[in-house]
Design a protein around this motif. Structure first.
Motif, PDB file in Angstrom:
ATOM      1  N   ASN A  21       0.816  -1.216   0.000  1.00 52.36           N
ATOM      2  CA  ASN A  21       0.000   0.000   0.000  1.00 52.36           C
ATOM      3  C   ASN A  21       0.850   1.268   0.000  1.00 52.36           C
ATOM      4  OD1 ASN A  21      -2.335  -1.484   0.006  1.00 52.36           O
ATOM      5  ND2 ASN A  21      -2.711  -1.310   2.196  1.00 52.36           N
ATOM      6  N   PHE A  22       1.970   1.226   0.717  1.00 46.61           N
ATOM      7  CA  PHE A  22       2.836   2.391   0.777  1.00 46.61           C
ATOM      8  C   PHE A  22       3.763   2.469  -0.430  1.00 46.61           C
ATOM      9  CE2 PHE A  22       2.990   4.051   5.371  1.00 46.61           C
ATOM     10  CZ  PHE A  22       1.644   3.782   5.556  1.00 46.61           C
ATOM     11  N   ALA A  23       4.247   1.308  -0.886  1.00 49.01           N
ATOM     12  CA  ALA A  23       5.249   1.317  -1.955  1.00 49.01           C
ATOM     13  C   ALA A  23       4.646   1.637  -3.317  1.00 49.01           C
ATOM     14  CB  ALA A  23       5.981  -0.023  -2.011  1.00 49.01           C
ATOM     15  N   LEU A  24       3.448   1.130  -3.603  1.00 48.50           N
ATOM     16  CA  LEU A  24       2.879   1.369  -4.927  1.00 48.50           C
ATOM     17  C   LEU A  24       2.688   2.854  -5.223  1.00 48.50           C
ATOM     18  CD1 LEU A  24       0.325  -1.568  -5.408  1.00 48.50           C
ATOM     19  CD2 LEU A  24       2.560  -1.249  -6.487  1.00 48.50           C
ATOM     20  N   PRO A  25       2.078   3.631  -4.316  1.00 49.55           N
ATOM     21  CA  PRO A  25       2.018   5.069  -4.589  1.00 49.55           C
ATOM     22  C   PRO A  25       3.407   5.718  -4.650  1.00 49.55           C
ATOM     23  CG  PRO A  25       0.444   4.466  -2.889  1.00 49.55           C
ATOM     24  CD  PRO A  25       1.326   3.281  -3.100  1.00 49.55           C
ATOM     25  N   SER A  26       4.314   5.259  -3.794  1.00 49.12           N
ATOM     26  CA  SER A  26       5.663   5.811  -3.811  1.00 49.12           C
ATOM     27  C   SER A  26       6.362   5.506  -5.130  1.00 49.12           C
ATOM     28  CB  SER A  26       6.478   5.249  -2.641  1.00 49.12           C
ATOM     29  OG  SER A  26       7.789   5.755  -2.650  1.00 49.12           O
ATOM     30  N   ILE A  27       6.221   4.254  -5.590  1.00 52.64           N
ATOM     31  CA  ILE A  27       6.822   3.865  -6.866  1.00 52.64           C
ATOM     32  C   ILE A  27       6.205   4.651  -8.007  1.00 52.64           C
ATOM     33  CG2 ILE A  27       7.012   1.976  -8.534  1.00 52.64           C
ATOM     34  CD1 ILE A  27       7.209   0.080  -6.091  1.00 52.64           C
ATOM     35  N   ALA A  28       4.874   4.746  -7.999  1.00 54.52           N
ATOM     36  CA  ALA A  28       4.206   5.500  -9.057  1.00 54.52           C
ATOM     37  C   ALA A  28       4.655   6.955  -9.057  1.00 54.52           C
ATOM     38  CB  ALA A  28       2.689   5.409  -8.879  1.00 54.52           C
ATOM     39  N   LEU A 288      13.905   2.301 -14.478  1.00 58.00           N
ATOM     40  CA  LEU A 288      14.030   0.912 -14.040  1.00 58.00           C
ATOM     41  C   LEU A 288      14.545   0.780 -12.617  1.00 58.00           C
ATOM     42  CD1 LEU A 288      15.498  -0.722 -17.282  1.00 58.00           C
ATOM     43  CD2 LEU A 288      13.146  -0.839 -16.435  1.00 58.00           C
ATOM     44  N   PHE A 289      15.339   1.737 -12.175  1.00 59.26           N
ATOM     45  CA  PHE A 289      15.953   1.607 -10.861  1.00 59.26           C
ATOM     46  C   PHE A 289      15.035   2.089  -9.740  1.00 59.26           C
ATOM     47  CE2 PHE A 289      20.081   0.281  -9.495  1.00 59.26           C
ATOM     48  CZ  PHE A 289      20.256   0.809  -8.226  1.00 59.26           C
ATOM     49  N   LEU A 290      14.122   3.001 -10.047  1.00 56.92           N
ATOM     50  CA  LEU A 290      13.377   3.684  -8.996  1.00 56.92           C
ATOM     51  C   LEU A 290      12.336   2.847  -8.253  1.00 56.92           C
ATOM     52  CD1 LEU A 290      12.955   7.293 -10.393  1.00 56.92           C
ATOM     53  CD2 LEU A 290      14.504   6.453  -8.634  1.00 56.92           C
ATOM     54  N   PRO A 291      11.751   1.797  -8.824  1.00 51.49           N
ATOM     55  CA  PRO A 291      10.807   1.022  -8.021  1.00 51.49           C
ATOM     56  C   PRO A 291      11.377   0.492  -6.711  1.00 51.49           C
ATOM     57  CG  PRO A 291      10.490   0.501 -10.316  1.00 51.49           C
ATOM     58  CD  PRO A 291      11.676   1.405 -10.257  1.00 51.49           C
ATOM     59  N   VAL A 292      12.631   0.059  -6.714  1.00 51.35           N
ATOM     60  CA  VAL A 292      13.219  -0.423  -5.456  1.00 51.35           C
ATOM     61  C   VAL A 292      13.480   0.746  -4.511  1.00 51.35           C
ATOM     62  CG1 VAL A 292      15.217  -1.585  -4.432  1.00 51.35           C
ATOM     63  CG2 VAL A 292      14.175  -2.487  -6.503  1.00 51.35           C
ATOM     64  N   ILE A 293      13.807   1.900  -5.047  1.00 56.25           N
ATOM     65  CA  ILE A 293      13.918   3.090  -4.191  1.00 56.25           C
ATOM     66  C   ILE A 293      12.562   3.398  -3.569  1.00 56.25           C
ATOM     67  CG2 ILE A 293      14.425   5.567  -4.149  1.00 56.25           C
ATOM     68  CD1 ILE A 293      16.449   5.113  -6.334  1.00 56.25           C
ATOM     69  N   GLY A 294      11.486   3.170  -4.335  1.00 57.44           N
ATOM     70  CA  GLY A 294      10.146   3.360  -3.786  1.00 57.44           C
ATOM     71  C   GLY A 294       9.843   2.392  -2.662  1.00 57.44           C
ATOM     72  N   ILE A 295      10.271   1.145  -2.813  1.00 58.05           N
ATOM     73  CA  ILE A 295      10.104   0.168  -1.730  1.00 58.05           C
ATOM     74  C   ILE A 295      10.900   0.606  -0.507  1.00 58.05           C
ATOM     75  CG2 ILE A 295      10.570  -2.210  -1.026  1.00 58.05           C
ATOM     76  CD1 ILE A 295      10.082  -3.050  -3.940  1.00 58.05           C
ATOM     77  N   ALA A 296      12.134   1.045  -0.735  1.00 54.24           N
ATOM     78  CA  ALA A 296      12.977   1.482   0.382  1.00 54.24           C
ATOM     79  C   ALA A 296      12.374   2.691   1.092  1.00 54.24           C
ATOM     80  CB  ALA A 296      14.385   1.811  -0.121  1.00 54.24           C
ATOM     81  N   ASP A 297      11.833   3.636   0.337  1.00 58.66           N
ATOM     82  CA  ASP A 297      11.168   4.789   0.945  1.00 58.66           C
ATOM     83  C   ASP A 297       9.972   4.351   1.786  1.00 58.66           C
ATOM     84  OD1 ASP A 297      12.939   6.546  -0.185  1.00 58.66           O
ATOM     85  OD2 ASP A 297      11.602   7.200  -1.789  1.00 58.66           O
ATOM     86  N   ALA A 298       9.199   3.398   1.253  1.00 61.29           N
ATOM     87  CA  ALA A 298       7.988   2.952   1.950  1.00 61.29           C
ATOM     88  C   ALA A 298       8.330   2.260   3.263  1.00 61.29           C
ATOM     89  CB  ALA A 298       7.190   2.012   1.041  1.00 61.29           C
ATOM     90  N   VAL A 299       9.312   1.360   3.233  1.00 60.29           N
ATOM     91  CA  VAL A 299       9.606   0.603   4.456  1.00 60.29           C
ATOM     92  C   VAL A 299      10.350   1.437   5.487  1.00 60.29           C
ATOM     93  CG1 VAL A 299       9.566  -1.655   3.353  1.00 60.29           C
ATOM     94  CG2 VAL A 299      11.714  -0.392   3.467  1.00 60.29           C
ATOM     95  N   GLN A 300      10.988   2.535   5.078  1.00 58.67           N
ATOM     96  CA  GLN A 300      11.677   3.346   6.076  1.00 58.67           C
ATOM     97  C   GLN A 300      10.700   3.897   7.105  1.00 58.67           C
ATOM     98  OE1 GLN A 300      14.198   6.516   4.647  1.00 58.67           O
ATOM     99  NE2 GLN A 300      14.317   7.419   6.676  1.00 58.67           N
ATOM    100  N   ALA A 301       9.542   4.369   6.634  1.00 59.96           N
ATOM    101  CA  ALA A 301       8.532   4.858   7.577  1.00 59.96           C
ATOM    102  C   ALA A 301       8.038   3.722   8.474  1.00 59.96           C
ATOM    103  CB  ALA A 301       7.368   5.484   6.808  1.00 59.96           C
TER     104      ALA A 301
END
Length: 473
Positions: A21-28, A288-301
């Motif tokens: 839920n957090f990563a998908l909006p962050s990735i998008a 291509l690289f940013l989706p994992v950055i989005g996951i990392a941003d989401a899990v940091q919170a």
């Protein structure tokens, strides 16, 4: 009542559901944000040609430098705000919010002044020769005017995500990206402004993004409020924010340094056409690289909130899922590159000299990418737990002790291909180091013995002091 419950979701709902839920909006949102760079390169490569594409490439290290400064404030604010919310300390969270937003405006203004005064020096440092300098200067001068607006939007968006509103944060980036696409089409394709049109499209889009994200606080849509009394800078708050954001800043700064050296190496061994190939690669890499950055941003919170709420078992579960998701994604992206590299490059150019150079570069650069996610997730893990020293060590070692030898040695052996080979060298070396630090920290804190409660933290021994360090201020 719904707004009041938003932060508490991070301590109640299943971890995998929260990450999704957090990563998908962050990735998008991140993908939308990366379209600034992607669309600029696509329009310029197709309409202006390889020289225009190379001119944008030599401006790219400075743009990465600006992102690094934004991360210095944004990443630290996520940890402190989410931890404060986990402890039910809203005034503390609002103090951090006000300080980082005001500091981002001051920092952005300073960067604009510095860049305008030193624009030719910065471009030459990044590899711009006599042939590229006029177009690169034209592009950079306009980009610099949008830095303060982009900086405020970038940092404030971290704060929105920290209180459990990733969907709105995604909207900030989507609004900017859509505006950039439309303005690029108008300025470059419709009006024929060339690289200047790409720069104006980016700058005006950043202004719109800032207006959007500040409306979140102006309309009081969130749990936290942006109060005038909190914008007066507090050294103790900023010191903590900067300490927590330093590793991400250094990571991004090292990429800026990397691209400076990369540009210079490409120019030295392959000339402007090799710089154009780099421009094509970076256009795709930014997506291509940013989706994992989005996951990392989401899990940091999630790391920060659950550590502040004394729920270490949830922290560990978030770590395991984020590592699995990042590894799976990067494996899939590597397959995509190897199967469809030619079709991907044709979106930017059909130049017969440029196409094979860019294809070979993409094959080499993505050969070790599956390990890159470990370092990204490890950084978020240590930052979320307030372990700035561990995150700093990881960034320093990975990005400097691995980067400098690679960029100095490999091109001397393999020429242009040696420059491309620096990417997998960093991915493999950095992933191995991050895995070692994660396993060491896991055993040190006894996280495998934690049961998700305060009692589990006491059993882990040193956890309590770590939690106090996160929440002090």
């Amino acid at each position: 009542m719904l707004q009041m419950l938003q932060p508490e979701r991070m301590g109640r709902e299943p971890i995998l559901r929260l990450i999704v839920n957090f990563a998908l909006p962050s990735i998008a949102g991140l993908l939308a944000n990366s379209l600034y760079n992607f669309v600029d390169r696509m329009f310029v490569g197709r309409i202006v040609g390889p020289i225009g594409l190379a001119a944008i490439s030599v401006s790219f290290p400075f743009m990465v430098f600006v992102i690094a400064l934004g991360l210095l404030l944004g990443v630290g604010s996520v940890t402190l705000i989410s931890a404060a919310l986990g402890e039910k300390n809203a005034p503390r969270a609002e103090l951090v919010l006000g300080n980082v937003v005001f500091a981002s405006a001051l920092l952005g203004g300073g960067v604009t002044f510095f860049g305008l005064v030193n624009v030719d020096f910065l471009l030459r440092l990044s590899g711009a020769g006599r042939e590229l300098l006029p177009q690169a200067r034209e592009y950079m001068n306009i980009i610099l005017m949008g830095v303060p607006f982009g900086m405020v939007a970038f940092v404030a968006n971290f704060c929105v995500r920290a209180e459990g509103r990733p969907a709105f944060a995604m909207g900030t980036q989507v609004v900017g990206a859509l505006a950039n696409i439309l303005l690029d089409a108008l300025f470059i394709w419709g009006w024929g402004w060339g690289v200047a049109g790409a720069a104006w499209g980016t700058t005006l889009s950043q202004v719109l993004s800032m207006i959007w994200v500040l409306s979140f606080y102006g309309r009081r849509m969130g749990y936290l409020h942006l109060r005038l009394s909190n914008v007066f800078l507090r050294f103790d708050v900023l010191r903590r924010v900067l300490a927590l954001g330093l590793s991400s800043c250094l990571t991004e700064l090292s990429f800026s340094l990397f691209f400076v050296l990369f540009n210079r190496g490409m120019n030295a061994y392959g000339g402007p056409i090799a710089l154009s190939a780099l421009g094509v690669f970076l256009g795709w890499d930014s997506l291509l690289f940013l989706p994992v950055i989005g996951i990392a941003d989401a899990v940091q919170a999630l790391f920060g909130y659950n550590w502040g709420a004394r729920l270490p078992a949830r922290v560990l579960e978030a770590l395991k899922w984020s590592l699995l998701l990042s590894a799976g994604y990067f494996a899939g992206s590597a397959v995509l590159v190897y199967l469809f590299a030619e079709e991907m490059i044709l979106l930017f150019t059909d130049d017969p000299q440029l196409l094979p150079l860019a294809m070979e570069g993409m094959y080499i650069a993505y050969s070790g990418v599956i390990l890159a996610g470990i370092a990204l997730i490890a950084n978020s893990f240590f930052q979320g737990l307030g372990r700035a020293g561990h995150a700093f060590l990881l960034s320093l070692t990975r990005q400097f002790l691995l980067l400098i030898p690679a960029i100095l040695i490999l091109p001397r052996i393999w020429g242009v291909n040696g420059v491309w080979a620096c990417f997998p060298a960093l991915d493999i070396g950095g992933g191995a180091l991050a895995l070692f630090l994660l396993l060491h920290y896991y055993k040190k804190l006894g996280l495998d013995r934690c049961e998700g409660t305060a009692a589990g933290i006491k059993e882990a021994g040193s956890d309590e002091s770590v939690l106090k360090e996160v929440s002090k201020g």
